[in-house]
Structures are given as structure tokens and as C-alpha cells.
Design a protein around this motif. Structure first.
Motif, PDB file in Angstrom:
ATOM      1  N   ALA B 274       0.832  -1.205   0.000  1.00  0.00           N
ATOM      2  CA  ALA B 274       0.000   0.000   0.000  1.00  0.00           C
ATOM      3  C   ALA B 274       0.869   1.259   0.000  1.00  0.00           C
ATOM      4  CB  ALA B 274      -0.920  -0.007   1.207  1.00  0.00           C
ATOM      5  N   HIS B 275       1.983   1.199   0.710  1.00  0.00           N
ATOM      6  CA  HIS B 275       2.862   2.371   0.761  1.00  0.00           C
ATOM      7  C   HIS B 275       3.691   2.531  -0.502  1.00  0.00           C
ATOM      8  CE1 HIS B 275       2.541   4.007   4.903  1.00  0.00           C
ATOM      9  NE2 HIS B 275       1.866   2.877   5.035  1.00  0.00           N
ATOM     10  N   LEU B 277       2.783   1.571  -3.690  1.00  0.00           N
ATOM     11  CA  LEU B 277       2.034   1.749  -4.943  1.00  0.00           C
ATOM     12  C   LEU B 277       2.136   3.148  -5.535  1.00  0.00           C
ATOM     13  CD1 LEU B 277      -1.342  -0.182  -4.655  1.00  0.00           C
ATOM     14  CD2 LEU B 277       0.335  -0.343  -6.475  1.00  0.00           C
ATOM     15  N   ALA B 278       1.789   4.161  -4.731  1.00  0.00           N
ATOM     16  CA  ALA B 278       1.741   5.522  -5.292  1.00  0.00           C
ATOM     17  C   ALA B 278       3.122   6.011  -5.729  1.00  0.00           C
ATOM     18  CB  ALA B 278       1.068   6.463  -4.307  1.00  0.00           C
ATOM     19  N   PRO B 279       4.123   5.929  -4.871  1.00  0.00           N
ATOM     20  CA  PRO B 279       5.442   6.419  -5.299  1.00  0.00           C
ATOM     21  C   PRO B 279       6.018   5.661  -6.502  1.00  0.00           C
ATOM     22  CG  PRO B 279       5.500   5.632  -3.007  1.00  0.00           C
ATOM     23  CD  PRO B 279       4.103   5.561  -3.448  1.00  0.00           C
ATOM     24  N   ARG B 282       4.136   6.710  -9.596  1.00  0.00           N
ATOM     25  CA  ARG B 282       4.559   8.049 -10.035  1.00  0.00           C
ATOM     26  C   ARG B 282       5.915   7.986 -10.729  1.00  0.00           C
ATOM     27  NH1 ARG B 282       4.769  13.163  -6.084  1.00  0.00           N
ATOM     28  NH2 ARG B 282       6.065  11.774  -4.812  1.00  0.00           N
ATOM     29  N   ALA B 286       2.969   5.830 -14.235  1.00  0.00           N
ATOM     30  CA  ALA B 286       1.774   5.002 -14.428  1.00  0.00           C
ATOM     31  C   ALA B 286       0.603   5.639 -13.701  1.00  0.00           C
ATOM     32  CB  ALA B 286       2.028   3.599 -13.870  1.00  0.00           C
ATOM     33  N   ARG B 287      -0.525   5.738 -14.421  1.00  0.00           N
ATOM     34  CA  ARG B 287      -1.713   6.293 -13.773  1.00  0.00           C
ATOM     35  C   ARG B 287      -2.460   5.169 -13.076  1.00  0.00           C
ATOM     36  NH1 ARG B 287      -5.178  10.189 -17.248  1.00  0.00           N
ATOM     37  NH2 ARG B 287      -3.373  11.428 -16.665  1.00  0.00           N
ATOM     38  N   LEU B 288      -2.885   5.423 -11.851  1.00  0.00           N
ATOM     39  CA  LEU B 288      -3.641   4.409 -11.119  1.00  0.00           C
ATOM     40  C   LEU B 288      -5.131   4.711 -11.201  1.00  0.00           C
ATOM     41  CD1 LEU B 288      -1.485   4.201  -7.864  1.00  0.00           C
ATOM     42  CD2 LEU B 288      -1.576   2.522  -9.707  1.00  0.00           C
ATOM     43  N   TYR B 289      -5.899   3.788 -11.794  1.00  0.00           N
ATOM     44  CA  TYR B 289      -7.348   3.965 -11.877  1.00  0.00           C
ATOM     45  C   TYR B 289      -8.071   3.244 -10.754  1.00  0.00           C
ATOM     46  CZ  TYR B 289      -6.649   5.708 -16.621  1.00  0.00           C
ATOM     47  OH  TYR B 289      -6.256   6.434 -17.711  1.00  0.00           O
ATOM     48  N   GLU B 290      -7.568   2.056 -10.450  1.00  0.00           N
ATOM     49  CA  GLU B 290      -8.249   1.259  -9.421  1.00  0.00           C
ATOM     50  C   GLU B 290      -7.254   0.496  -8.593  1.00  0.00           C
ATOM     51  OE1 GLU B 290     -12.086  -0.198 -11.873  1.00  0.00           O
ATOM     52  OE2 GLU B 290     -11.247  -1.693 -10.505  1.00  0.00           O
ATOM     53  N   VAL B 291      -7.498   0.437  -7.282  1.00  0.00           N
ATOM     54  CA  VAL B 291      -6.724  -0.436  -6.400  1.00  0.00           C
ATOM     55  C   VAL B 291      -7.762  -1.134  -5.529  1.00  0.00           C
ATOM     56  CG1 VAL B 291      -5.114  -0.510  -4.465  1.00  0.00           C
ATOM     57  CG2 VAL B 291      -4.732   1.097  -6.352  1.00  0.00           C
TER      58      VAL B 291
ATOM     59  N   HIS C 278      -6.996  11.299 -10.873  1.00  0.00           N
ATOM     60  CA  HIS C 278      -6.247  10.082 -10.517  1.00  0.00           C
ATOM     61  C   HIS C 278      -4.792  10.404 -10.191  1.00  0.00           C
ATOM     62  CE1 HIS C 278      -9.570   8.536 -13.070  1.00  0.00           C
ATOM     63  NE2 HIS C 278      -9.626   7.627 -12.109  1.00  0.00           N
ATOM     64  N   ASP C 279      -4.195  11.198 -11.065  1.00  0.00           N
ATOM     65  CA  ASP C 279      -2.785  11.523 -10.832  1.00  0.00           C
ATOM     66  C   ASP C 279      -2.617  12.398  -9.599  1.00  0.00           C
ATOM     67  OD1 ASP C 279      -1.957  11.766 -14.389  1.00  0.00           O
ATOM     68  OD2 ASP C 279      -2.088  10.057 -13.007  1.00  0.00           O
ATOM     69  N   ARG C 282      -2.731  10.107  -6.674  1.00  0.00           N
ATOM     70  CA  ARG C 282      -1.491   9.322  -6.604  1.00  0.00           C
ATOM     71  C   ARG C 282      -0.345  10.167  -6.072  1.00  0.00           C
ATOM     72  NH1 ARG C 282       1.179   8.461 -12.226  1.00  0.00           N
ATOM     73  NH2 ARG C 282       1.686  10.623 -11.698  1.00  0.00           N
ATOM     74  N   ASP C 283      -0.209  11.349  -6.595  1.00  0.00           N
ATOM     75  CA  ASP C 283       0.900  12.182  -6.162  1.00  0.00           C
ATOM     76  C   ASP C 283       0.730  12.631  -4.723  1.00  0.00           C
ATOM     77  OD1 ASP C 283       1.179  13.805  -9.438  1.00  0.00           O
ATOM     78  OD2 ASP C 283       1.819  11.837  -8.686  1.00  0.00           O
ATOM     79  N   ALA C 286       1.701   9.770  -2.568  1.00  0.00           N
ATOM     80  CA  ALA C 286       3.152   9.531  -2.603  1.00  0.00           C
ATOM     81  C   ALA C 286       3.883  10.596  -1.789  1.00  0.00           C
ATOM     82  CB  ALA C 286       3.632   9.524  -4.047  1.00  0.00           C
ATOM     83  N   ILE C 290       1.923   7.941   2.667  1.00  0.00           N
ATOM     84  CA  ILE C 290       0.943   7.087   3.367  1.00  0.00           C
ATOM     85  C   ILE C 290       0.579   5.894   2.494  1.00  0.00           C
ATOM     86  CG2 ILE C 290      -0.029   8.912   4.788  1.00  0.00           C
ATOM     87  CD1 ILE C 290      -2.186   9.348   2.720  1.00  0.00           C
ATOM     88  N   GLY C 291      -0.172   4.952   3.069  1.00  0.00           N
ATOM     89  CA  GLY C 291      -0.519   3.732   2.329  1.00  0.00           C
ATOM     90  C   GLY C 291      -1.845   3.901   1.594  1.00  0.00           C
ATOM     91  N   LEU C 292      -1.878   3.462   0.349  1.00  0.00           N
ATOM     92  CA  LEU C 292      -3.099   3.511  -0.450  1.00  0.00           C
ATOM     93  C   LEU C 292      -3.780   2.146  -0.375  1.00  0.00           C
ATOM     94  CD1 LEU C 292      -4.860   5.055  -2.499  1.00  0.00           C
ATOM     95  CD2 LEU C 292      -3.310   4.258  -4.294  1.00  0.00           C
ATOM     96  N   LEU C 295      -8.718   2.204  -4.177  1.00  0.00           N
ATOM     97  CA  LEU C 295      -8.983   3.310  -5.097  1.00  0.00           C
ATOM     98  C   LEU C 295      -9.966   2.788  -6.128  1.00  0.00           C
ATOM     99  CD1 LEU C 295      -8.103   6.142  -6.262  1.00  0.00           C
ATOM    100  CD2 LEU C 295      -6.378   4.899  -7.554  1.00  0.00           C
ATOM    101  N   GLY C 296     -10.978   3.571  -6.417  1.00  0.00           N
ATOM    102  CA  GLY C 296     -11.869   3.077  -7.460  1.00  0.00           C
ATOM    103  C   GLY C 296     -13.025   4.008  -7.716  1.00  0.00           C
TER     104      GLY C 296
END
Lengths: 291, 308, 311
Positions: B274-275, B277-279, B282, B286-291, C278-279, C282-283, C286, C290-292, C295-296
């Protein structure tokens, strides 16, 4: 097919039914037959067959004994054998016991268990349901009324007192009539009683009471001065008397019903049969079967 | 209500009926808030429940509610409110009369006022003149709850409390139960409908085969199911890059590509993933649409726990 | 095996069509002018106990008579053609009362025969139906010895064994534990999609209806308050749901500063689905380190529809 040919995977999935289906009236017959099997204990454990078997045995015993007697004894006189008219009277207790077994078993459990609701949720309505049950109970009762009479016929034939060729159809008709009217009365009354409770035992006791109590109350009342017509309430004795009359015989005792004309007795029995059926029908119209 | 946190404690509790062992060596310690008691049919839940309410005695071990034995000490039952599953026989009384009756049984002063207050708490009109048989099932359910909370119990036991209610009625009661739990009461709920249980909170006790199979926050329980890696489904415009990066770092131990955009990642450390994924996304543009964590809901946890 | 999908060249079949149906019990009005159209596939009849669902089912089966309105089931009026209608339907009642002494196979076979299957076919299909619902060797046991879960399956088997056109199931998951519930729902879904039977499920469990039904009729106070296919009902503006493991408020502030509209509920943020969101999420995540967790997109759920009230 033999192993070694091309391998095949068989589809075990659902198969739709495209075959013929019965007409809705068939459900009545199915239920009647099912009821007959259940009350006689067929398709159930051994202990469910015991009481019906014993009762049937008691009912047939005089007839079978007569047959044996006819076969074995010498110099039989006609009056040695039980008459047709006498027969129903003689097995009265077995008839009562059988009726107390059959109708409650046919009607009560369905109401107790929610099965009635399941039946009515199919191609049946209350009238058809009762018709099916009535037919089932009647058919079983006929086993114990017409059956033994036919055995008596056999006994008579063996002993040499059988009917002539000309008389046979008439005798058979009488046997059928007596057996049928007796079975109808017992069916109607026992089904009416069974429509009042979901407990088989209670219904059975009530059936027996209905077949004992009125006569024991009415007859002393008549002795004390009440009109003879009241004796029409002495079931089952009224139908036994009708039985005698059908066979053109004279019964041994002098019950009050003897005084009444035949058409009166027949009407009385008919009314009792109709009343029982009506009571049963009315009760079933009111029962809340859908929950 | 006292300021000491109410506790319901079971210690090595067993219950058998002849040769049938219904409950086998169960221990737990429930505090304030809402705790769900779950389990398949025949797992011993109902028996456990009965022992908690003092309706049955353990064959072995002890049950202590607020420090006392609910079976022996009738005083403690005054601090327990029970909403049973069965439909009670409702007399032709009004709601207020019915609840006031309960107040009187508990020896409360001014039962009428207490009844009115309890009914308001559950969102019913205390001045409604209609008799109970005229109430809908949802309303009757709320009357049962009013009756159970009228004496301000520290412990509230709810057996399938949301049965038969429509979503609106259910939502109202969920809000009520959550409030009762957050007020410091110990609320224990038993239910088969996991979707409803999830709304009440995340503390669970799962029984299976008479034993306690799991206890705690079900989300944390999922993380403990370490012989089964967690599976997370990710929809992104650059699945291969993302997958590769995560595998390289060791955060994901397995990956399955499904079409052009979907990844299913297996991991033994959900938190790390979870920690990351985003970094990492980025970093790889890659764009994240769903997790979406698969099997991490209460139903997934339940299934795992009872099938072990 | 025949396809169960509706033929697009045929007009949509109406399974049940109701207009202004009224039913009273004494002074209580159970159905107050109910309008509904139930089509092919799996339809959920959703509402609390006492909303009128069971009464409606009793009218559909022709077991009670209505006081007003029109009702057509498979092209017939159940009040006048009850026998015809019921011969083409299967029904599993809500209650669990079944004759205790009968073995499951005998019960299912008998009911199939009572639903006009010839004797041999009844034996065979009862057997198949019981396997289908997952009752293997238990089928020979008397129903009275069976658990709730097994009884529910016996009821389901008797409802489908005679291959009816429509199956009515009243609270089919009542009394089942979570795993049994899932199995039952999956089974019903299979039956509805693969076997060519139309199914009507009466239930107060919204999630279950949402899970397996194609369409829903929401009943409240004896009337239909919402109805339609699930796809239609759930159409609506999609939002984005973000679940993080901490510092949700900080993330929300960051995103608000960039001009997005946010609501926060605990660890969950809800946003509109605008461009670039979305971006931005995400940013933001990041940057905060913190933990993600999740998302949806979040379309409308059936619950939203329900809570939104009548249109």
C-alpha cells in the motif's frame, strides 16, 4: 461405445424438460393414490402397516373363516353362513377403527406440516385437494366394505349357496351398493371430524366417539318417548340397517330405525354423507394454508 | 452508567451436552464498543450467547460479565439488555405501555417517563396510540431494542437484530447501535449477514466447530492470514512497468496480467505494498485507476477462518 | 443445451404484470395499488417484512383473490386461471415446515408428480434436482432430520425439479450462515442464468438482491416505490473513492488546494471524477508517504437508490 475410440466429455449440466406433461386433473389422481399408499403404510416403515393390517385382518376374518368353513365342512346349511346384511354390522368395530385411522392420517399431517400449502401452490385448488383426499379415503374404505362381501360371495359359491346366473348381476349390484354406501358414510364422517384438528390422535378419538356416542344417547331417548326418526342420528347403525334392507334381509334385533320406511333411512344416510362432506368443505375453505 | 469500562470475559469456557461438545475451551475479553460474534451454523455461537446472558451454565471455565457470574448473580442481569431473535408475543399494548412494563420489571422509578425516553432513542413516537400488533416488523424490532436499553445497561446483547428490516430501517438501527457502542457500552452482536455486520464495526469473534477461530479487527486478521498472500487488483495504464518495479523491490511476490490494464498482485506484506504503490507508480509514470484488495472484506476473512 | 438468453428479435416477455393491485385484510391494506412489471431473468422483490411482498406472491400464485386491479402472470389472470398458472410455476415458501417423515427424494419426486410430470420423469428429475442443489447422500434422510441449510436446499429442489417457467423464492437465505448464504445465492444465480427459468426472489436483504438480480422491484407500504433493471437504476455520476491508512484529512487538504471537491469519512475520501484526479491522488499519497488501501470509481449502489426514496 468401447474405450479406445475418441474420448468424449459428457455434459452433466442441467437438462430442460421437453417431454409431455400431464393434464391438471391428473394431479387429483396422483394425490389420491399417494394418500392411499400413505394411509395403508406402504412405502413407509413396517410399523405404519401394523394397525391397518390388523384392522383389515379383523374385517376379513369372518369372511375368510366362512370360506374355510365352506371348503372344509360337510352338510352345510345356508343359515350356517353369515348373511351379507349381517356382515357390516358384525365388523362394525373394525370399520370404526379403520375409519379412525385412515381419515386423520390422510388429512391432519398435511395441515400440520405445511404440505397443504405446497399442494395448493401447484395445479390444485382446495376443492380438487378435497376431492383427491376423499377419493383416496373412499377407495381404502371400500377395501374394508366391498372386499369382505366379495369373499362372502365366494364362500357362498363354494358351499353351493351361490346365486344363479340370473341373480348374479343383481347380487353384485347389491354388494356394490351396500359396500359403497357404508364406505361413503364412514369416509364423510371421519373426514369431517379430521378437518377440525391437526392432531391425528385427537381426530381418531373423535371419530370413534362420533360413531358411538350419538347412538348411545339417541336410543334411550327414543325408549323414553322421543320420535323414531331421531334414530337417523345413530350412525353407524343406520347404514347397517340400510345394508340389511339392500339385501332384503331381516336383522335380528328391533332397533328403532326398523320402524322407519326404507326411503326415509336411505335419505337419512344420504343426508349424513352430504352433511359430513359439507362440513369438511366449509372447514377447508377457511383454513389459512398460505403463510 | 458507571465510568468503569464494562467487560465481558470468558475463560476456558466449555459446554457439552452428553457426548456433544457445543463449546470447547473458548476464551475472550470484550470491552466497550461493538463486537460481532460470528460463525457457521452449529459452531456453538448460540450456546455461547446463552452462557453470556446467564441462561446456561458452562460445563467448564468461567463467564464473567462486569466481573460477575451472570448465571449465579441475578443482580448482573439488570445490567444486561437482551434483544432476542425470536419474535416476542406482543400483547395488545401500545409501545409505551409495553416498554414501561419492562421498566417496572427492572424496578425503575417513573417507568412511563423512562419508556418515553427509550422510545425516542430508537426513533419511535412515545405518544403513538396504536397497539403493537399493528406495528411493522421494523418498528417492533425497535420496540424490542427500546425495551432492552431502558434500564441503561452496560452490556447489550443483540441476536440477529437487523432481521426483516428494509435498508432504511436497518440504517437507522445501525446508527443507534454504533452510538450505543461509542457511549461506552459493551455491545455484542450475533448475525449471519456479514454485510450488515461490517457496518457496525470491525471487531469480530469467529467461532467454528465449538472453538474460537479468530478474534480482533477483521482487517488485521486478514493481514495475519500469512499462508495466503493477499491479492490486490490494480488497474493502470502501464501494468507491466508497475508490476516489474514492484517485483524488483520484492514488495510483490507474484503477478498476473489480465488484459491490457489489469494486474493482480500477490504480496505477503499488504502494508508495504500500500505504501509502495503511489510512489512507484509516479516514478514509472503510471496512472492508477483502481486499487482493490480482493478477499479482504469480512466475508473473505470469514471464509478463510472457518475453512482452515 | 438450449440457450437461456432472451432472443432479441422477440418482444420482451412479461412474466408478471400488475396494475393497481389492491388487497385488504379486514381494515388493513396490505397492497395499496401496486404497479409492477416483472420481466425475464432474475428479479428481486425487495422490501421489509410487512411491506406486502408475501401478499403479492400469494396473489401471483392465485392463492388469494385481489380486491382490485389487474394482474397477469405468464399471460393469464391467476384469479381465474389459477390452476394453469400454478402448473407452470415453482415456489419455495419462506417457512421451513416440511413433512418430517418423508425422505427428501420422496418429497421432491411427489411434488414433481403433483406438478404434472409423468412418473418416470419425476423420479429422474427429482434426482437431478437434488444433486444440483448439493444434497448428495442426505437426500435419503427424512426431512425432519435436516438442518435449516439442507431444508432450504430441499425447498429449492422441489421448486425447480419440474422445470417450471418461473420460480418464486421467498427469503431463500433465511437462517443460513454466511458461507451457506453465498452458496445458495450462487446456485440461484446459476439457475437463473443457465437454466432458462425466470426467477423472482422476495427478500429484505439488499446486498443479496444487488448481487444476483438483473432487475429489482422495491416494495414499501404495499406499493412499488422504485423498479427497474439494476443497470438502469444504478446509472449516475461516478465518483472516486480513496481509502488510505492514515492522515486522510491532510490528503483532503492537499487535493482541495488543487481545486477538487472532497468529502471525508474516516479513512475514506470521496471525490468527483474530474480530469487529472487520478494523478493528483497518486501524487498526494506519494508525497505524504501514506498507504493507499483502495482506489476506485463508485457508481450508485442499490442502497443509494433505495435511500434516495421514491422518484
Amino acid at each position: 461405445m468401447s474405450v479406445g475410440q475418441d474420448a468424449r466429455l459428457f455434459d452433466l449440466g442441467y437438462r430442460a424438460y421437453d417431454g409431455p406433461r400431464e393434464r391438471p386433473a391428473r394431479a387429483i389422481l396422483t394425490l389420491a393414490l399417494f394418500t392411499m399408499r400413505r394411509v395403508l403404510g406402504l412405502g413407509r416403515g413396517g410399523r405404519h402397516k401394523v394397525l391397518p393390517a390388523i384392522t383389515l385382518a379383523i374385517a376379513y376374518l369372518p369372511a375368510l373363516t366362512s370360506v374355510a368353513f365352506s371348503v372344509l365342512a360337510n352338510n352345510i346349511v345356508a343359515t350356517d353362513l353369515i348373511t351379507y346384511g349381517d356382515y357390516m354390522f358384525i365388523i362394525g368395530s373394525a370399520l370404526a377403527l379403520f375409519a379412525a385411522l385412515v381419515a386423520p392420517e390422510a388429512l391432519c399431517p398435511d395441515r400440520r406440516s405445511g404440505m397443504l400449502g405446497l399442494y395448493l401452490a401447484g395445479p390444485l385448488d382446495r376443492n380438487r385437494y378435497l376431492l383427491a383426499k376423499g377419493l383416496g379415503v373412499l377407495a381404502v374404505m371400500l377395501l374394508i366394505t366391498v372386499g369382505p362381501l366379495l369373499f362372502m360371495l365366494a364362500a357362498n359359491v363354494i358351499a353351493g349357496f351361490g346365486p344363479s346366473a340370473g341373480e348374479t348381476p343383481k347380487l353384485l349390484l347389491r354388494i356394490a351398493a351396500a359396500g359403497l354406501v357404508t364406505a361413503l358414510l364412514y369416509t364423510s364422517l371421519s373426514m369431517a371430524v379430521s378437518s377440525f384438528t391437526t392432531r391425528r390422535a385427537a381426530a381418531a378419538v373423535a371419530v370413534v366417539l362420533l360413531l358411538l356416542v350419538p347412538a348411545s344417547v339417541v336410543r334411550p331417548a327414543i325408549d323414553a318417548g322421543a320420535p323414531n326418526a331421531l334414530d337417523l342420528l345413530s350412525f353407524p347403525f343406520v347404514v347397517f340397517d340400510l345394508s340389511y334392507r339392500i339385501f332384503g334381509e331381516q336383522p335380528g334385533d328391533d332397533a328403532p330405525v326398523r320402524e322407519l320406511a326404507t326411503w326415509v333411512v336411505a335419505a337419512g344416510v344420504g343426508a349424513a354423507i352430504a352433511a359430513g362432506a359439507l362440513v369438511c368443505w366449509i372447514r377447508y375453505r377457511r383454513i389459512e394454508a398460505f403463510r | 452508567m458507571s465510568t468503569v469500562e464494562p467487560r465481558v470475559v470468558a475463560e476456558n469456557v466449555s459446554k457439552w451436552f452428553g457426548a456433544l461438545v457445543a463449546v470447547s475451551d473458548v476464551s475472550f475479553d470484550i470491552g466497550a464498543g461493538i463486537t460481532a460474534l460470528l460463525g457457521p451454523n452449529g459452531a456453538g455461537k448460540s450456546t455461547m450467547f446463552r452462557m453470556l446472558c446467564g441462561l446456561a451454565r458452562p460445563s467448564k471455565g468461567t463467564v464473567r460479565v462486569l466481573g460477575r457470574d451472570p448465571r449465579a448473580d441475578t443482580g448482573v442481569t439488570r445490567m444486561i439488555g437482551l434483544v432476542p431473535q425470536q419474535e416476542s408475543v406482543f400483547e395488545p399494548l401500545t409501545a409505551r405501555q409495553f416498554v414501561a412494563l419492562s421498566a417496572r420489571l427492572h424496578g425503575l422509578g417513573d417507568p412511563e417517563r423512562a419508556a418515553g425516553a427509550a422510545l425516542e432513542q430508537v426513533g419511535l413516537d412515545p405518544f403513538d396510540r396504536r397497539r403493537l400488533p399493528a406495528y411493522s416488523k421494523g418498528m417492533r424490532q425497535r420496540v424490542k431494542v427500546a425495551q432492552a436499553i431502558i434500564h441503561d445497561p452496560a452490556v447489550l446483547v443483540l441476536d440477529e437484530p437487523l432481521t426483516g428490516l428494509d435498508p432504511r430501517q436497518r440504517a437507522d438501527l445501525v446508527v443507534l447501535f454504533r452510538r450505543l457502542g461509542s457511549e461506552g457500552r459493551c455491545v455484542i452482536v450475533s448475525s449471519h449477514v456479514l454485510d450488515e455486520v461490517e457496518r457496525l464495526g470491525s471487531q469480530v469473534l469467529v467461532m467454528s466447530q465449538g472453538r474460537l477461530a479468530a478474534a480482533g479487527d477483521f482487517r488485521e486478521l486478514r493481514a495475519l492470514m500469512d499462508d495466503r498472500p493477499m491479492r490486490i487488483r490494480v488497474r493502470t495504464d502501464r501494468p507491466r512497468e508497475l508490476a516489474g518495479a514492484l517485483l524488483e523491490r520484492g514488495t510483490a511476490v507474484g503477478v498476473r496480467l489480465d488484459g491490457d490494464e489489469v494486474l493482480e498482485l500477490d504480496t505477503r506484506d499488504a502494508r508495504a505494498l500500500a505504501h509502495a504503490l503511489a510512489p512507484v507508480a509516479r516514478d514509472r509514470h503510471a496512472r492508477l485507476y483502481e486499487v482493490n484488495p480482493l478477499d479482504a472484506d469480512l466475508e473473505g476473512v470469514f471464509r478463510y477462518v472457518v475453512q482452515r | 443445451m438450449a440457450s437461456a438468453l432472451p432472443d432479441p428479435s422477440q418482444p420482451a416477455l412479461s412474466v408478471v404484470s400488475a396494475r393497481g393491485v389492491v388487497k385488504r385484510y379486514g381494515s388493513t391494506v396490505a397492497l395499496a395499488g401496486l404497479d409492477a412489471d416483472i420481466g425475464p431473468g432474475i428479479t428481486g422483490l425487495l422490501g421489509s417484512n410487512g411491506a406486502g411482498k408475501t401478499t403479492f406472491i400469494s396473489l401471483v400464485l392465485g392463492l388469494r383473490s385481489r380486491d382490485a386491479g389487474e394482474l397477469t402472470v405468464l399471460g393469464h389472470d391467476p384469479a381465474t386461471a389459477g390452476i394453469e398458472v400454478r402448473s407452470r410455476m415453482g415456489y419455495a415458501p419462506e417457512h421451513h415446515d416440511l413433512p418430517a417423515e418423508l425422505a427428501a427424494t420422496d418429497l421432491v419426486r411427489h411434488l414433481s408428480e403433483m406438478h404434472l410430470l409423468p412418473q418416470r420423469a419425476a423420479v429422474q428429475r427429482a434426482n437431478d434436482a437434488l444433486w444440483l442443489v448439493g444434497l448428495g447422500e442426505e437426500r435419503f434422510r427424512p426431512v425432519g432430520t435436516m438442518s435449516t441449510g439442507q431444508r432450504q436446499r430441499v425447498k429449492l429442489a422441489s421448486a425447480i425439479a419440474h422445470d417450471p417457467e418461473v420460480v418464486l423464492l421467498d427469503e431463500p437465505t433465511d437462517g443460513l450462515d454466511p458461507m451457506q448464504r453465498t452458496e445458495m445465492l450462487d446456485l440461484i444465480r446459476r439457475i437463473g442464468t443457465e437454466f432458462g427459468m425466470h426467477i423472482v426472489i422476495s427478500s429484505h436483504h439488499l446486498e443479496e438482491v444487488e448481487r444476483i438480480c438483473d432487475a429489482v422491484v422495491i416494495v414499501e407500504g404495499g406499493e412499488v416505490v422504485r423498479a427497474g433493471t439494476l443497470a438502469d437504476l444504478r446509472r449516475g455520476p461516478a465518483g472516486l473513492v480513496v481509502e488510505v491508512d492514515e492522515r486522510a484529512d491532510e490528503l483532503a487538504s492537499i487535493l482541495r488546494a488543487r481545486g477538487y471537491n472532497i468529502t471525508v469519512e474516516g479513512d475514506v475520501l470521496l471525490l468527483g471524477g474530474e480530469d487529472g484526479v487520478h494523478d493528483a491522488v497518486r501524487d498526494g499519497v506519494a508525497d505524504l508517504g501514506i498507504g493507499l488501501r483502495r482506489l476506485g470509481t463508485r457508481g450508485r449502489t442499490l442502497e443509494d437508490v433505495y435511500m434516495g426514496g421514491a422518484t
